[in-house]
Design an enzyme around this catalytic site. Structure first.
Site, PDB file in Angstrom:
ATOM      1  N   ASP A 218       0.850  -1.194   0.000  1.00 16.49           N
ATOM      2  CA  ASP A 218       0.000   0.000   0.000  1.00 16.49           C
ATOM      3  C   ASP A 218       0.887   1.246   0.000  1.00 16.49           C
ATOM      4  O   ASP A 218       2.005   1.192  -0.499  1.00 16.49           O
ATOM      5  CB  ASP A 218      -0.972  -0.069   1.191  1.00 16.49           C
ATOM      6  CG  ASP A 218      -2.261   0.674   0.924  1.00 16.49           C
ATOM      7  OD1 ASP A 218      -2.191   1.873   0.644  1.00 16.49           O
ATOM      8  OD2 ASP A 218      -3.343   0.057   0.985  1.00 16.49           O
ATOM      9  N   HIS A 241       1.998   2.002  -3.264  1.00 14.99           N
ATOM     10  CA  HIS A 241       1.149   3.058  -3.815  1.00 14.99           C
ATOM     11  C   HIS A 241       1.793   4.444  -3.756  1.00 14.99           C
ATOM     12  O   HIS A 241       1.123   5.446  -3.947  1.00 14.99           O
ATOM     13  CB  HIS A 241      -0.215   3.064  -3.113  1.00 14.99           C
ATOM     14  CG  HIS A 241      -0.997   1.789  -3.305  1.00 14.99           C
ATOM     15  ND1 HIS A 241      -2.208   1.547  -2.712  1.00 14.99           N
ATOM     16  CD2 HIS A 241      -0.715   0.672  -4.019  1.00 14.99           C
ATOM     17  CE1 HIS A 241      -2.646   0.343  -3.067  1.00 14.99           C
ATOM     18  NE2 HIS A 241      -1.756  -0.203  -3.854  1.00 14.99           N
TER      19      HIS A 241
END
Ligand SMILES: *[C@@H]1O[C@H](CO)[C@@H](O)[C@H](O)[C@H]1NC(C)=O
Ligand SMILES: *[C@@H]1O[C@H](CO)[C@@H](O)[C@H](O)[C@H]1NC(C)=O
Ligand SMILES: *[C@@H]1O[C@H](CO)[C@@H](O)[C@H](O)[C@H]1NC(C)=O
Ligand SMILES: *[C@@H]1O[C@H](CO)[C@@H](O)[C@H](O)[C@H]1NC(C)=O
Ligand SMILES: *[C@@H]1O[C@H](CO)[C@@H](O)[C@H](O)[C@H]1NC(C)=O
Length: 392
Positions: A218, A241
Protein backbone atom coordinates in the site's frame (compact mmCIF):
# COMPACT_ATOMS: atom_id res chain seq x y z
CA UNK A 1 54.72 24.84 40.76
CA UNK A 2 54.89 21.06 40.53
CA UNK A 3 51.99 20.74 42.93
CA UNK A 4 49.87 23.12 40.86
CA UNK A 5 50.70 21.23 37.66
CA UNK A 6 49.77 17.91 39.14
CA UNK A 7 46.50 19.34 40.42
CA UNK A 8 45.81 20.53 36.87
CA UNK A 9 46.67 17.08 35.46
CA UNK A 10 44.63 15.24 38.05
CA UNK A 11 41.60 17.43 37.53
CA UNK A 12 41.93 17.06 33.75
CA UNK A 13 42.11 13.28 34.16
CA UNK A 14 39.14 13.37 36.49
CA UNK A 15 37.10 15.40 33.98
CA UNK A 16 38.04 13.01 31.20
CA UNK A 17 36.98 9.98 33.25
CA UNK A 18 33.78 11.71 34.35
CA UNK A 19 32.83 12.63 30.78
CA UNK A 20 33.53 9.14 29.47
CA UNK A 21 31.36 7.59 32.19
CA UNK A 22 28.56 10.04 31.35
CA UNK A 23 28.81 9.15 27.66
CA UNK A 24 28.49 5.42 28.30
CA UNK A 25 24.91 4.32 28.92
CA UNK A 26 24.13 1.78 31.60
CA UNK A 27 23.41 -1.52 29.82
CA UNK A 28 20.41 -3.69 30.69
CA UNK A 29 20.96 -7.00 28.87
CA UNK A 30 17.79 -9.08 28.56
CA UNK A 31 19.85 -12.22 29.28
CA UNK A 32 20.04 -10.95 32.87
CA UNK A 33 16.24 -10.68 32.98
CA UNK A 34 15.42 -14.23 31.89
CA UNK A 35 15.75 -13.75 28.12
CA UNK A 36 17.08 -16.73 26.16
CA UNK A 37 17.91 -17.37 22.50
CA UNK A 38 15.05 -18.89 20.49
CA UNK A 39 12.74 -18.13 23.39
CA UNK A 40 9.91 -15.74 24.05
CA UNK A 41 11.36 -12.30 24.57
CA UNK A 42 8.25 -10.63 25.98
CA UNK A 43 8.74 -10.86 29.75
CA UNK A 44 12.48 -10.30 29.80
CA UNK A 45 12.13 -7.26 27.55
CA UNK A 46 9.40 -5.82 29.76
CA UNK A 47 11.54 -6.30 32.88
CA UNK A 48 14.74 -4.91 31.36
CA UNK A 49 12.77 -1.95 29.96
CA UNK A 50 11.28 -1.18 33.37
CA UNK A 51 14.70 -1.22 35.02
CA UNK A 52 16.30 0.90 32.27
CA UNK A 53 13.46 3.42 32.22
CA UNK A 54 13.94 4.18 35.91
CA UNK A 55 17.72 4.57 35.53
CA UNK A 56 18.79 8.08 36.51
CA UNK A 57 21.44 8.18 33.75
CA UNK A 58 21.24 7.25 30.05
CA UNK A 59 20.46 3.57 29.56
CA UNK A 60 20.53 0.92 26.89
CA UNK A 61 18.39 -2.20 26.76
CA UNK A 62 20.33 -4.82 24.84
CA UNK A 63 18.82 -7.79 23.03
CA UNK A 64 21.85 -9.74 21.77
CA UNK A 65 21.95 -11.14 18.25
CA UNK A 66 19.66 -14.13 18.05
CA UNK A 67 16.21 -15.30 17.07
CA UNK A 68 13.29 -14.59 19.40
CA UNK A 69 9.51 -14.68 19.51
CA UNK A 70 7.76 -11.63 20.84
CA UNK A 71 4.11 -11.28 21.84
CA UNK A 72 2.25 -7.99 21.83
CA UNK A 73 4.17 -5.49 23.94
CA UNK A 74 3.88 -1.87 25.11
CA UNK A 75 7.04 -0.02 26.07
CA UNK A 76 6.13 3.30 27.59
CA UNK A 77 7.75 6.24 29.28
CA UNK A 78 8.24 8.70 30.63
CA UNK A 79 11.75 7.51 31.49
CA UNK A 80 14.15 9.32 33.76
CA UNK A 81 16.93 9.71 31.16
CA UNK A 82 17.55 9.03 27.45
CA UNK A 83 16.93 5.39 26.61
CA UNK A 84 18.10 3.21 23.71
CA UNK A 85 16.74 -0.16 22.70
CA UNK A 86 19.40 -2.03 20.77
CA UNK A 87 17.90 -5.15 19.24
CA UNK A 88 19.99 -7.46 17.12
CA UNK A 89 18.78 -10.51 15.24
CA UNK A 90 15.34 -11.65 14.17
CA UNK A 91 12.17 -11.07 16.09
CA UNK A 92 8.94 -12.82 15.10
CA UNK A 93 5.33 -11.92 15.96
CA UNK A 94 2.61 -14.50 16.64
CA UNK A 95 1.19 -15.53 13.28
CA UNK A 96 -2.39 -15.83 14.48
CA UNK A 97 -4.15 -12.42 14.26
CA UNK A 98 -6.44 -13.44 17.14
CA UNK A 99 -3.53 -13.18 19.53
CA UNK A 100 -3.71 -9.39 19.22
CA UNK A 101 -6.21 -6.85 20.50
CA UNK A 102 -8.01 -5.81 17.31
CA UNK A 103 -6.96 -2.39 16.12
CA UNK A 104 -3.59 -2.27 17.77
CA UNK A 105 0.14 -2.57 17.42
CA UNK A 106 2.46 -5.48 17.93
CA UNK A 107 5.16 -3.30 19.44
CA UNK A 108 4.07 0.08 20.72
CA UNK A 109 6.28 2.81 22.12
CA UNK A 110 4.72 5.79 23.85
CA UNK A 111 5.40 8.89 25.93
CA UNK A 112 9.19 8.71 25.72
CA UNK A 113 11.64 11.57 25.29
CA UNK A 114 15.09 10.89 23.74
CA UNK A 115 14.46 7.33 22.61
CA UNK A 116 16.61 5.41 20.11
CA UNK A 117 15.78 2.10 18.45
CA UNK A 118 18.86 0.55 16.85
CA UNK A 119 20.73 -2.70 16.35
CA UNK A 120 19.86 -3.93 12.86
CA UNK A 121 17.04 -6.30 13.81
CA UNK A 122 14.37 -7.59 11.48
CA UNK A 123 10.85 -7.54 12.95
CA UNK A 124 8.69 -10.07 11.14
CA UNK A 125 4.95 -9.48 11.60
CA UNK A 126 4.20 -12.87 9.94
CA UNK A 127 1.29 -11.29 8.11
CA UNK A 128 0.46 -13.87 5.45
CA UNK A 129 -2.35 -15.53 7.45
CA UNK A 130 -3.83 -12.16 8.39
CA UNK A 131 -3.67 -10.85 4.80
CA UNK A 132 -6.01 -13.67 3.71
CA UNK A 133 -8.52 -12.58 6.39
CA UNK A 134 -8.36 -8.91 5.36
CA UNK A 135 -11.75 -7.93 3.94
CA UNK A 136 -11.25 -4.16 3.95
CA UNK A 137 -11.65 -3.92 0.19
CA UNK A 138 -15.12 -5.47 0.54
CA UNK A 139 -16.54 -3.80 3.62
CA UNK A 140 -15.89 -0.57 5.43
CA UNK A 141 -16.52 -2.25 8.78
CA UNK A 142 -13.70 -4.74 8.33
CA UNK A 143 -11.66 -6.87 10.68
CA UNK A 144 -8.98 -4.84 12.46
CA UNK A 145 -5.47 -6.19 12.17
CA UNK A 146 -2.37 -5.20 14.10
CA UNK A 147 0.42 -2.95 12.85
CA UNK A 148 4.05 -3.86 13.46
CA UNK A 149 4.99 -0.61 15.22
CA UNK A 150 3.31 2.30 16.94
CA UNK A 151 5.18 5.41 18.04
CA UNK A 152 2.86 7.66 20.02
CA UNK A 153 3.64 10.93 21.80
CA UNK A 154 7.39 10.49 21.44
CA UNK A 155 9.83 13.42 21.42
CA UNK A 156 13.38 13.69 20.07
CA UNK A 157 13.59 10.07 19.00
CA UNK A 158 15.52 8.11 16.39
CA UNK A 159 14.58 4.83 14.77
CA UNK A 160 17.50 3.50 12.75
CA UNK A 161 19.00 0.42 11.13
CA UNK A 162 15.84 -1.60 11.55
CA UNK A 163 13.70 -3.69 9.20
CA UNK A 164 9.94 -4.10 9.46
CA UNK A 165 8.73 -7.09 7.51
CA UNK A 166 5.35 -8.60 6.59
CA UNK A 167 3.23 -6.51 8.92
CA UNK A 168 -0.38 -7.69 9.24
CA UNK A 169 -1.62 -4.13 8.62
CA UNK A 170 0.29 -0.77 8.42
CA UNK A 171 3.96 -1.23 9.30
CA UNK A 172 4.39 1.93 11.33
CA UNK A 173 1.99 4.45 12.84
CA UNK A 174 3.39 7.77 14.07
CA UNK A 175 0.98 9.73 16.26
CA UNK A 176 1.42 12.86 18.37
CA UNK A 177 5.21 12.84 18.01
CA UNK A 178 7.57 15.81 17.93
CA UNK A 179 11.00 15.39 16.31
CA UNK A 180 11.23 11.74 15.32
CA UNK A 181 13.65 10.47 12.66
CA UNK A 182 13.60 7.20 10.75
CA UNK A 183 16.97 6.51 9.21
CA UNK A 184 18.01 3.40 7.26
CA UNK A 185 14.64 1.94 8.08
CA UNK A 186 13.62 -0.81 5.67
CA UNK A 187 10.15 -2.07 5.03
CA UNK A 188 9.39 -5.28 3.18
CA UNK A 189 6.06 -6.79 2.21
CA UNK A 190 4.75 -8.22 -1.06
CA UNK A 191 3.03 -5.94 -3.60
CA UNK A 192 -0.19 -7.90 -3.13
CA UNK A 193 -0.34 -7.68 0.69
CA UNK A 194 -3.43 -5.57 1.56
CA UNK A 195 -3.27 -2.33 3.61
CA UNK A 196 0.38 -2.78 4.49
CA UNK A 197 1.15 0.97 4.37
CA UNK A 198 4.76 1.73 5.21
CA UNK A 199 4.86 4.73 7.55
CA UNK A 200 1.67 6.61 8.39
CA UNK A 201 2.08 9.97 10.08
CA UNK A 202 -0.64 11.88 11.92
CA UNK A 203 -0.74 14.88 14.27
CA UNK A 204 3.06 15.02 14.41
CA UNK A 205 5.68 17.71 13.87
CA UNK A 206 9.27 17.39 12.66
CA UNK A 207 9.22 13.89 11.24
CA UNK A 208 12.14 12.79 9.05
CA UNK A 209 12.39 9.67 6.94
CA UNK A 210 15.87 9.31 5.48
CA UNK A 211 17.98 6.81 3.54
CA UNK A 212 15.35 4.11 3.55
CA UNK A 213 13.92 1.47 1.29
CA UNK A 214 10.18 0.80 1.42
CA UNK A 215 8.68 -2.10 -0.52
CA UNK A 216 5.09 -2.84 0.34
CA UNK A 217 1.48 -3.42 -0.79
CA UNK A 218 0.00 0.00 0.00
CA UNK A 219 1.22 3.59 0.53
CA UNK A 220 4.96 3.92 1.01
CA UNK A 221 4.53 6.91 3.31
CA UNK A 222 1.23 8.61 4.08
CA UNK A 223 0.52 11.89 5.82
CA UNK A 224 -2.71 12.14 7.72
CA UNK A 225 -4.18 15.28 9.24
CA UNK A 226 -2.00 17.40 11.51
CA UNK A 227 1.29 16.32 9.87
CA UNK A 228 3.74 19.24 10.00
CA UNK A 229 7.33 19.76 8.90
CA UNK A 230 7.84 16.31 7.43
CA UNK A 231 10.92 15.56 5.33
CA UNK A 232 11.50 12.51 3.21
CA UNK A 233 14.95 12.24 1.66
CA UNK A 234 16.79 9.52 -0.24
CA UNK A 235 13.95 7.03 0.08
CA UNK A 236 13.18 4.35 -2.50
CA UNK A 237 9.52 3.35 -2.74
CA UNK A 238 8.19 0.35 -4.62
CA UNK A 239 6.28 -1.74 -5.05
CA UNK A 240 3.35 0.01 -3.39
CA UNK A 241 1.15 3.06 -3.81
CA UNK A 242 3.77 5.79 -3.46
CA UNK A 243 3.88 8.81 -1.15
CA UNK A 244 0.51 10.21 -0.27
CA UNK A 245 -0.83 13.26 1.49
CA UNK A 246 -4.28 12.21 2.70
CA UNK A 247 -6.83 11.09 2.30
CA UNK A 248 -8.17 14.22 4.00
CA UNK A 249 -11.50 15.88 4.52
CA UNK A 250 -13.49 12.89 5.69
CA UNK A 251 -13.80 13.70 9.39
CA UNK A 252 -14.97 16.85 11.18
CA UNK A 253 -12.04 17.43 13.54
CA UNK A 254 -9.13 17.25 11.11
CA UNK A 255 -6.10 19.52 11.48
CA UNK A 256 -4.18 21.13 8.58
CA UNK A 257 -1.19 19.54 6.86
CA UNK A 258 1.66 22.01 6.62
CA UNK A 259 5.24 21.60 5.43
CA UNK A 260 6.41 18.55 3.50
CA UNK A 261 9.64 18.12 1.55
CA UNK A 262 10.14 15.00 -0.54
CA UNK A 263 13.62 15.14 -2.05
CA UNK A 264 15.97 12.74 -3.88
CA UNK A 265 13.56 9.84 -3.90
CA UNK A 266 12.98 7.04 -6.39
CA UNK A 267 9.68 5.31 -7.14
CA UNK A 268 9.83 1.91 -8.81
CA UNK A 269 6.74 0.14 -10.16
CA UNK A 270 4.40 2.04 -7.84
CA UNK A 271 0.75 2.92 -8.53
CA UNK A 272 1.39 6.56 -7.70
CA UNK A 273 4.50 8.61 -7.33
CA UNK A 274 3.47 11.62 -5.27
CA UNK A 275 -0.22 12.09 -4.54
CA UNK A 276 -2.53 14.44 -2.66
CA UNK A 277 -6.02 13.03 -2.14
CA UNK A 278 -9.09 14.58 -0.52
CA UNK A 279 -12.67 13.41 -0.21
CA UNK A 280 -15.55 15.24 -1.86
CA UNK A 281 -18.87 15.64 -0.09
CA UNK A 282 -17.57 16.80 3.26
CA UNK A 283 -18.35 19.96 5.16
CA UNK A 284 -15.18 20.99 6.93
CA UNK A 285 -12.65 23.36 5.47
CA UNK A 286 -9.00 22.58 6.17
CA UNK A 287 -5.79 23.49 4.41
CA UNK A 288 -2.89 21.58 2.90
CA UNK A 289 0.04 23.87 2.21
CA UNK A 290 3.77 24.23 1.68
CA UNK A 291 4.56 20.94 0.00
CA UNK A 292 7.74 20.52 -2.07
CA UNK A 293 8.47 17.54 -4.25
CA UNK A 294 11.86 17.70 -5.97
CA UNK A 295 14.61 15.66 -7.60
CA UNK A 296 12.45 12.58 -8.00
CA UNK A 297 12.91 9.64 -10.34
CA UNK A 298 9.87 7.65 -11.48
CA UNK A 299 10.41 4.21 -12.94
CA UNK A 300 7.35 2.56 -14.50
CA UNK A 301 4.89 4.46 -12.29
CA UNK A 302 1.14 4.51 -13.08
CA UNK A 303 0.35 8.07 -11.86
CA UNK A 304 3.66 9.84 -11.23
CA UNK A 305 2.16 13.21 -10.14
CA UNK A 306 -1.42 13.34 -8.98
CA UNK A 307 -3.72 15.66 -7.05
CA UNK A 308 -7.12 14.04 -6.67
CA UNK A 309 -9.75 16.08 -4.88
CA UNK A 310 -12.47 13.71 -6.06
CA UNK A 311 -11.05 10.73 -4.20
CA UNK A 312 -13.94 8.42 -3.53
CA UNK A 313 -13.16 4.71 -3.62
CA UNK A 314 -16.11 2.32 -3.76
CA UNK A 315 -18.50 5.31 -4.20
CA UNK A 316 -18.65 5.90 -0.47
CA UNK A 317 -19.32 9.58 -0.92
CA UNK A 318 -21.19 12.00 -3.09
CA UNK A 319 -19.14 13.67 -5.78
CA UNK A 320 -21.91 16.31 -6.07
CA UNK A 321 -20.50 18.38 -3.19
CA UNK A 322 -16.90 19.34 -3.94
CA UNK A 323 -14.04 18.89 -1.47
CA UNK A 324 -13.48 21.76 0.95
CA UNK A 325 -9.80 21.04 1.45
CA UNK A 326 -7.76 24.03 0.26
CA UNK A 327 -4.50 23.00 -1.40
CA UNK A 328 -1.92 25.77 -1.82
CA UNK A 329 1.80 26.42 -2.22
CA UNK A 330 2.78 23.12 -3.78
CA UNK A 331 5.89 22.74 -5.91
CA UNK A 332 6.83 19.85 -8.19
CA UNK A 333 10.36 20.29 -9.50
CA UNK A 334 12.86 18.17 -11.46
CA UNK A 335 10.78 15.03 -11.78
CA UNK A 336 11.78 12.60 -14.49
CA UNK A 337 11.41 9.01 -15.59
CA UNK A 338 8.72 6.75 -17.00
CA UNK A 339 4.98 6.47 -16.60
CA UNK A 340 2.82 3.47 -17.51
CA UNK A 341 0.01 5.82 -18.59
CA UNK A 342 0.03 8.78 -20.97
CA UNK A 343 -1.10 11.18 -18.22
CA UNK A 344 2.09 11.87 -16.32
CA UNK A 345 0.48 14.74 -14.44
CA UNK A 346 -3.09 14.76 -13.12
CA UNK A 347 -4.19 17.81 -11.15
CA UNK A 348 -7.88 17.54 -10.30
CA UNK A 349 -8.66 20.30 -7.83
CA UNK A 350 -11.87 21.22 -6.10
CA UNK A 351 -14.39 23.52 -7.82
CA UNK A 352 -15.27 25.09 -4.49
CA UNK A 353 -11.66 25.79 -3.41
CA UNK A 354 -9.41 25.64 -6.51
CA UNK A 355 -5.72 24.82 -5.89
CA UNK A 356 -3.57 27.93 -5.43
CA UNK A 357 0.09 28.64 -6.05
CA UNK A 358 0.99 25.30 -7.55
CA UNK A 359 4.33 25.40 -9.39
CA UNK A 360 5.61 22.91 -11.95
CA UNK A 361 9.28 23.06 -12.92
CA UNK A 362 11.10 20.75 -15.36
CA UNK A 363 8.91 17.69 -15.50
CA UNK A 364 10.25 15.08 -17.91
CA UNK A 365 8.09 11.97 -17.84
CA UNK A 366 7.82 9.53 -20.74
CA UNK A 367 5.18 7.01 -21.68
CA UNK A 368 6.41 4.43 -24.22
CA UNK A 369 9.21 6.83 -25.17
CA UNK A 370 6.97 9.87 -25.81
CA UNK A 371 6.36 12.81 -23.47
CA UNK A 372 3.35 12.42 -21.18
CA UNK A 373 0.47 14.91 -20.98
CA UNK A 374 -0.99 16.89 -18.09
CA UNK A 375 -4.68 16.88 -17.19
CA UNK A 376 -5.82 19.80 -15.04
CA UNK A 377 -9.12 20.89 -13.48
CA UNK A 378 -9.77 23.95 -11.27
CA UNK A 379 -6.13 24.95 -11.27
CA UNK A 380 -3.81 27.30 -13.15
CA UNK A 381 -0.33 26.09 -12.31
CA UNK A 382 2.69 28.36 -12.69
CA UNK A 383 5.13 26.62 -15.01
CA UNK A 384 8.90 26.95 -15.30
CA UNK A 385 11.24 25.23 -17.75
CA UNK A 386 10.13 22.15 -19.61
CA UNK A 387 6.60 21.15 -18.52
CA UNK A 388 3.72 19.67 -20.58
CA UNK A 389 0.82 22.08 -21.17
CA UNK A 390 -2.29 21.55 -19.09
CA UNK A 391 -5.36 20.21 -20.90
CA UNK A 392 -8.79 20.05 -19.25
C1 LIG B 1 6.94 16.13 24.39
O1 LIG B 1 6.95 17.54 24.18
C2 LIG B 1 5.73 18.20 24.49
C3 LIG B 1 5.90 19.68 24.23
O2 LIG B 1 6.47 19.91 22.99
C4 LIG B 1 5.39 17.99 25.96
O3 LIG B 1 4.14 18.55 26.25
C5 LIG B 1 5.36 16.49 26.27
O4 LIG B 1 5.17 16.30 27.66
C6 LIG B 1 6.67 15.84 25.85
N1 LIG B 1 6.57 14.40 26.05
C7 LIG B 1 7.51 13.67 26.64
C8 LIG B 1 7.26 12.22 26.76
O5 LIG B 1 8.53 14.16 27.07
C1 LIG C 1 15.67 16.12 17.62
O1 LIG C 1 16.06 14.99 18.36
C2 LIG C 1 17.43 14.65 18.20
C3 LIG C 1 17.69 13.33 18.92
O2 LIG C 1 17.34 13.39 20.24
C4 LIG C 1 18.28 15.81 18.74
O3 LIG C 1 19.63 15.51 18.54
C5 LIG C 1 17.93 17.08 17.99
O4 LIG C 1 18.62 18.18 18.56
C6 LIG C 1 16.42 17.35 18.09
N1 LIG C 1 16.08 18.48 17.22
C7 LIG C 1 15.23 19.42 17.58
C8 LIG C 1 14.97 20.49 16.57
O5 LIG C 1 14.68 19.45 18.68
C1 LIG D 1 20.81 6.73 0.45
O1 LIG D 1 20.34 5.67 1.25
C2 LIG D 1 21.07 4.47 1.14
C3 LIG D 1 20.38 3.43 2.01
O2 LIG D 1 19.09 3.15 1.53
C4 LIG D 1 22.49 4.70 1.57
O3 LIG D 1 23.24 3.52 1.38
C5 LIG D 1 23.11 5.83 0.77
O4 LIG D 1 24.38 6.12 1.26
C6 LIG D 1 22.25 7.08 0.86
N1 LIG D 1 22.74 8.12 -0.02
C7 LIG D 1 23.08 9.34 0.43
C8 LIG D 1 23.56 10.30 -0.61
O5 LIG D 1 23.00 9.65 1.60
C1 LIG E 1 20.22 14.96 -3.93
O1 LIG E 1 20.40 14.86 -5.33
C2 LIG E 1 21.19 15.90 -5.86
C3 LIG E 1 21.11 15.83 -7.37
O2 LIG E 1 20.75 14.57 -7.83
C4 LIG E 1 22.59 15.72 -5.32
O3 LIG E 1 23.42 16.75 -5.81
C5 LIG E 1 22.56 15.79 -3.79
O4 LIG E 1 23.83 15.49 -3.26
C6 LIG E 1 21.57 14.79 -3.24
N1 LIG E 1 21.44 15.02 -1.83
C7 LIG E 1 21.30 14.02 -0.98
C8 LIG E 1 21.20 14.42 0.48
O5 LIG E 1 21.26 12.86 -1.29
C1 LIG F 1 5.53 -1.92 -14.99
O1 LIG F 1 4.35 -1.82 -14.21
C2 LIG F 1 3.33 -2.72 -14.58
C3 LIG F 1 2.13 -2.45 -13.70
O2 LIG F 1 1.73 -1.13 -13.78
C4 LIG F 1 3.82 -4.14 -14.41
O3 LIG F 1 2.80 -5.03 -14.84
C5 LIG F 1 5.09 -4.35 -15.19
O4 LIG F 1 5.60 -5.63 -14.90
C6 LIG F 1 6.11 -3.31 -14.83
N1 LIG F 1 7.29 -3.45 -15.69
C7 LIG F 1 8.52 -3.68 -15.21
C8 LIG F 1 9.59 -3.73 -16.23
O5 LIG F 1 8.74 -3.85 -14.02
Amino acid sequence: MDAILSIVYISALFLLLASSTIAQPVVFDITNYGGAPNGDLTLSLERAWKAACTSASASKVLVPRNTYNLRQIELNGPCKAPIELQIEGNIAAPENPNQFDGDSQWISFGYIDSFTLSGGATFDGQGSTAWKQNNCHQTWNCKKLSMNFGFSFMNNSIIRDTTSKHSKHFHVNVLGCRNITFSKFSIEAPAESPNTDGIHIGRSTLVKILDSNIRTGDDCISLGDGSKQVSVENVTCGPGHGISVGSLGKYENEEPVEGLIVKNCTFKNTDNGVRIKTWPGTLIKISVSQLRFENLVMINVTNPIIIDQEYCPWNQCSKQTPSKVQISRVSFKNIRGTSTTKEGIILICSSSVPCEKVKLTNIDLKFNGTPTIATCKNIKPQVFGNVPTCTP
